[in-house]
Scaffold this motif. Structure first.
Motif, PDB file in Angstrom:
ATOM      1  N   MET A   6       2.951  -0.844  -3.161  1.00 54.32           N
ATOM      2  CA  MET A   6       2.481   0.329  -3.898  1.00 54.32           C
ATOM      3  C   MET A   6       1.271   0.932  -3.200  1.00 54.32           C
ATOM      4  SD  MET A   6       0.354  -1.181  -7.190  1.00 54.32           S
ATOM      5  CE  MET A   6      -0.465   0.383  -7.455  1.00 54.32           C
ATOM      6  N   THR A   7       0.757   2.038  -3.735  1.00 52.58           N
ATOM      7  CA  THR A   7      -0.459   2.624  -3.183  1.00 52.58           C
ATOM      8  C   THR A   7      -1.671   1.939  -3.798  1.00 52.58           C
ATOM      9  OG1 THR A   7      -0.529   4.319  -4.850  1.00 52.58           O
ATOM     10  CG2 THR A   7       0.706   4.826  -2.894  1.00 52.58           C
ATOM     11  N   ARG A  47       8.732   1.682  -9.749  1.00 51.26           N
ATOM     12  CA  ARG A  47       9.294   2.033  -8.449  1.00 51.26           C
ATOM     13  C   ARG A  47       8.413   3.129  -7.839  1.00 51.26           C
ATOM     14  NH1 ARG A  47      13.411   0.958 -11.934  1.00 51.26           N
ATOM     15  NH2 ARG A  47      13.429   3.094 -12.754  1.00 51.26           N
ATOM     16  N   PHE A  48       7.569   2.722  -6.917  1.00 51.13           N
ATOM     17  CA  PHE A  48       6.598   3.639  -6.345  1.00 51.13           C
ATOM     18  C   PHE A  48       7.251   4.570  -5.330  1.00 51.13           C
ATOM     19  CE2 PHE A  48       3.878   0.350  -8.069  1.00 51.13           C
ATOM     20  CZ  PHE A  48       2.855   1.091  -8.632  1.00 51.13           C
ATOM     21  N   PRO A  49       6.648   5.734  -5.128  1.00 48.57           N
ATOM     22  CA  PRO A  49       7.257   6.728  -4.224  1.00 48.57           C
ATOM     23  C   PRO A  49       7.363   6.271  -2.773  1.00 48.57           C
ATOM     24  CG  PRO A  49       5.094   7.464  -5.033  1.00 48.57           C
ATOM     25  CD  PRO A  49       5.475   6.278  -5.836  1.00 48.57           C
ATOM     26  N   ASP A  50       6.595   5.236  -2.375  1.00 41.89           N
ATOM     27  CA  ASP A  50       6.703   4.747  -0.999  1.00 41.89           C
ATOM     28  C   ASP A  50       7.864   3.768  -0.843  1.00 41.89           C
ATOM     29  OD1 ASP A  50       5.785   2.520  -2.293  1.00 41.89           O
ATOM     30  OD2 ASP A  50       3.943   2.287  -1.131  1.00 41.89           O
ATOM     31  N   GLY A  51       8.640   3.587  -1.912  1.00 39.02           N
ATOM     32  CA  GLY A  51       9.805   2.717  -1.837  1.00 39.02           C
ATOM     33  C   GLY A  51       9.579   1.305  -2.330  1.00 39.02           C
ATOM     34  N   THR A  52       8.352   0.942  -2.613  1.00 40.35           N
ATOM     35  CA  THR A  52       8.069  -0.417  -3.086  1.00 40.35           C
ATOM     36  C   THR A  52       8.287  -0.501  -4.595  1.00 40.35           C
ATOM     37  OG1 THR A  52       5.714   0.075  -3.427  1.00 40.35           O
ATOM     38  CG2 THR A  52       6.371  -0.776  -1.270  1.00 40.35           C
ATOM     39  N   ASP A  90      -1.940  10.919  -8.051  1.00 37.09           N
ATOM     40  CA  ASP A  90      -0.659  11.243  -7.420  1.00 37.09           C
ATOM     41  C   ASP A  90       0.395  11.490  -8.500  1.00 37.09           C
ATOM     42  OD1 ASP A  90       1.805  11.271  -6.115  1.00 37.09           O
ATOM     43  OD2 ASP A  90       1.220   9.752  -4.657  1.00 37.09           O
ATOM     44  N   ILE A  93       3.331   9.026  -8.581  1.00 28.99           N
ATOM     45  CA  ILE A  93       3.023   7.712  -9.164  1.00 28.99           C
ATOM     46  C   ILE A  93       2.967   7.813 -10.687  1.00 28.99           C
ATOM     47  CG2 ILE A  93       1.191   5.981  -9.402  1.00 28.99           C
ATOM     48  CD1 ILE A  93       0.650   6.267  -6.439  1.00 28.99           C
TER      49      ILE A  93
END
Length: 619
Positions: free
Chosen positions: A1-2, A198-203, A220, A223
């Motif tokens: 995640m971020t 499910r975070f936008p970076d794929g994690t 964000d 997020i």
């Protein structure tokens, strides 16, 4: 995640100076002493026949009886408060701790013996009459009665809405296996709930529910939407037991309120908060009149977040920081903001921040098993325990100011007895809202441009929650009480009522396709008190009225403010308002407070318009 919150930088409270643990000899002794104190209090009430009796004029013997009864109740209630806070410090941060849960249950069983004493005292005080009625007559023959005139008057009034002594005793005992147990079930279930984000970076990350909800104020938008999706997926997994709990709690309230002769649960709530119907109606009228202004603000906020025109604000953006400046702040930055604003009022208020940190009053880290939201509870002397779920946002800083405002209020109550500090919730919000207002006004006095817009956004997000969202909660709870009087409700029906209430309150300010049907499950207030919502609105608008008095004459205000706070458990809402020449029964008073918010909305719209225009001109 971020970005994740660095838990190592966030404080946790400590209560080990009072007892090393729940197994410590000192704690075991304290529980035994409380049980003995409860027995002594019951014996004192029995010895002096403190219960419903034939009306008579107060005598010297009645004065002695009043002294004994009041002292016995105050003593045992003060002991119970410390032990309750000590145990709840563990239960609220780790609902899986079975030892703490067992200790809380044991404490509740003792409370079942103490609670009916107030009903007995109420009946007795009402019966002891003279030219001016029970409490006034007792004042002449009892020094303690004179010191507790306000609380005793409220008890005498309450006597007309009580069951018989045997019924009140039985209800106090059954409440531990009824509404109290159901409330604990909801609290434990939601504190142990986790959701897969499910975070936008794929994690993907499984997070405690309070942490997921904390992402609602993330900068964000992707997020925020991921967190909302996770929340909406997780809620139905525990909806059935929570629906059972809510049905049981509201059904219990309907039954006992009917037995006590209340026309409605709202009437019982108004009395419990020492607020008259005329005051409440005046406030509600002003609230309903302000809804178009807040809807306009939400549509402006939607434009800031690039929501297509006409759709209203997306639910995931309700708590979002304005996209004009960094919406993230560190814990230290947030504390500095609060400390600075508090110190601008006076050194005593500013000192409460460092005292809370130095003496480890605060638990700020979101984690598994920890209760969501935020609260402040009195502990030992003037010390408090402050629970937060810090999310790294400016909104978190406002929440910190709010809860530390409660802590400051508790310091003014430290010399008050248990009977004198039984605060109605509407009046308990006075200091917390005032402290939030200090933070906002201090910032507005020096900020311009994007930073000013960002601060206005944080403030109006909070005001929107307290005025608009809480109005939706009031509408929801009203509908639930009405239907529950006839039958139980299912999960889908609770969802539908929640959506209908949001539609009526938010209107076209919200994109109704994104409304949150499960908010009844998320808010623990529905499960602990009845109509717990409107007192927040009262606190906000009354606090704004008090702040206006402060600005008019700071020195005069300071000279009476602590006294006002210390009397919040002793006077009615109308009496406290009159102390500062505020007529809370007048709609004009509430409109004046709403006008402060309208002014901030206008300021926000102007600055947002400039920002949107500048953005549209960018290549």
């Amino acid at each position: 995640m971020t970005d994740t919150i660095d838990a190592t930088t966030l404080p946790r409270w400590s209560v080990s100076d009072v007892h090393d643990s729940l197994d410590a000899r000192t704690f075991v002794d304290a529980m035994e002493q409380l049980r003995a104190g409860a027995d002594r209090a019951v014996a004192a009430f029995d010895e002096h026949d403190i219960r419903a009796t034939a009306p008579r004029t107060a005598t010297a013997d009645d004065g002695a009886a009043a002294d004994a009864a009041i002292a016995a109740y105050n003593d045992v209630a003060a002991q119970a408060r410390v032990l309750w806070s000590y145990i709840y410090a563990t239960v609220s941060t780790d609902s899986r701790d079975e030892r703490a849960q067992a200790a809380l249950s044991e404490l509740e069983s003792i409370d079942a013996d103490v609670t009916p004493l107030l009903a007995r005292l109420a009946d007795w005080v009402r019966a002891i009459h003279g030219g001016d009625g029970g409490p006034a007559a007792l004042e002449a023959v009892s020094e303690l009665a004179a010191d507790h005139a306000g609380p005793l008057l409220r008890l005498a009034e309450r006597s007309t809405h009580q069951m018989s002594e045997r019924e009140e005793n039985l209800y106090a005992e059954l409440a531990q296996t009824g509404p109290s147990a159901w409330s604990r079930l909801q609290r434990d279930i939601t504190s142990q709930l986790a959701a897969d984000v499910r975070f936008p970076d794929g994690t993907n990350e499984r997070l405690p529910f309070p942490a997921v909800r904390g992402l609602a104020s993330h900068s964000d938008p992707a997020i925020r939407r991921a967190a909302l999706s996770a929340e909406l997926e997780a809620c139905p997994t525990v909806a059935l037991p929570c629906a059972a709990a809510l049905n049981a709690i509201k059904g219990d309230a309907n039954a006992v309120n009917r037995r006590r002769g209340w026309a409605s649960p709202l009437d019982a709530s108004l009395f419990a908060n020492a607020v008259s119907r005329s005051t409440f109606d005046a406030m509600q009228s002003a609230v309903v009149g302000s809804l178009p202004d807040f809807r306009r603000w939400m549509r402006t906020k939607a434009r800031l977040h690039s929501t297509p025109t006409g759709n209203g604000l997306h639910w995931a953006d309700l708590m979002a920081p304005a996209p004009v400046a960094s919406g993230e702040i560190t814990w230290d930055e947030g504390i500095d903001i609060v400390r600075g604003a508090f110190s601008s009022y006076g050194p005593q208020l500013g000192a409460i921040v460092d005292r809370a940190l130095d003496e480890r009053w605060i638990d700020a880290e979101p984690r598994d098993g920890k209760q969501g939201g935020a609260f402040c509870m009195p502990f030992v002397g003037g010390r408090s325990l402050v629970l937060l779920n810090w999310s790294g946002s400016a909104e978190s800083a406002q929440t910190t100011a709010h809860e530390l405002g409660h802590a400051y209020h508790n310091t003014t109550l430290s010399e008050r007895t248990a009977l004198q500090r039984r605060l109605p919730m509407a009046l308990a919000e006075t200091a917390s809202i005032f402290c939030e207002t200090l933070v906002v006004e201090e910032g507005l006095s020096r900020l311009e441009g994007a930073e000013r817009l960002a601060l206005l956004d944080v403030d109006l997000v909070g005001a929107n929650q307290v005025v608009v969202d809480i109005h939706s909660r009031f509408l929801f709870e009203t509908a639930v009480f009405e239907r529950r009087a006839k039958r139980t409700l299912g999960v889908r029906e609770f969802d539908e009522l929640m959506l209908a209430a949001q539609a009526e309150a938010y209107g076209d300010g919200l994109d109704q396709d994104t409304a949150h049907p499960h908010m009844w499950l998320v808010k623990s207030h529905y499960y602990g008190s009845h109509y717990y919502n409107w007192p927040y609105t009262y606190g906000l608008l009354f606090g704004l009225g008090l702040f206006a008095r402060y600005r008019e004459d700071p020195e005069r205000f300071r000279s009476g403010y602590e006294t006002l706070l210390s009397r919040a458990g002793m006077d009615t809402a109308e009496e406290l308002g009159a102390a500062f020449e505020l007529d809370v029964t007048s709609e004009g008073f509430w409109e004046a407070s709403i006008d402060v918010l309208r002014g901030r909305i206008a300021d926000y719209e102007h600055l947002a318009g400039e920002f949107i225009a500048a953005e549209s001109e960018r290549p």
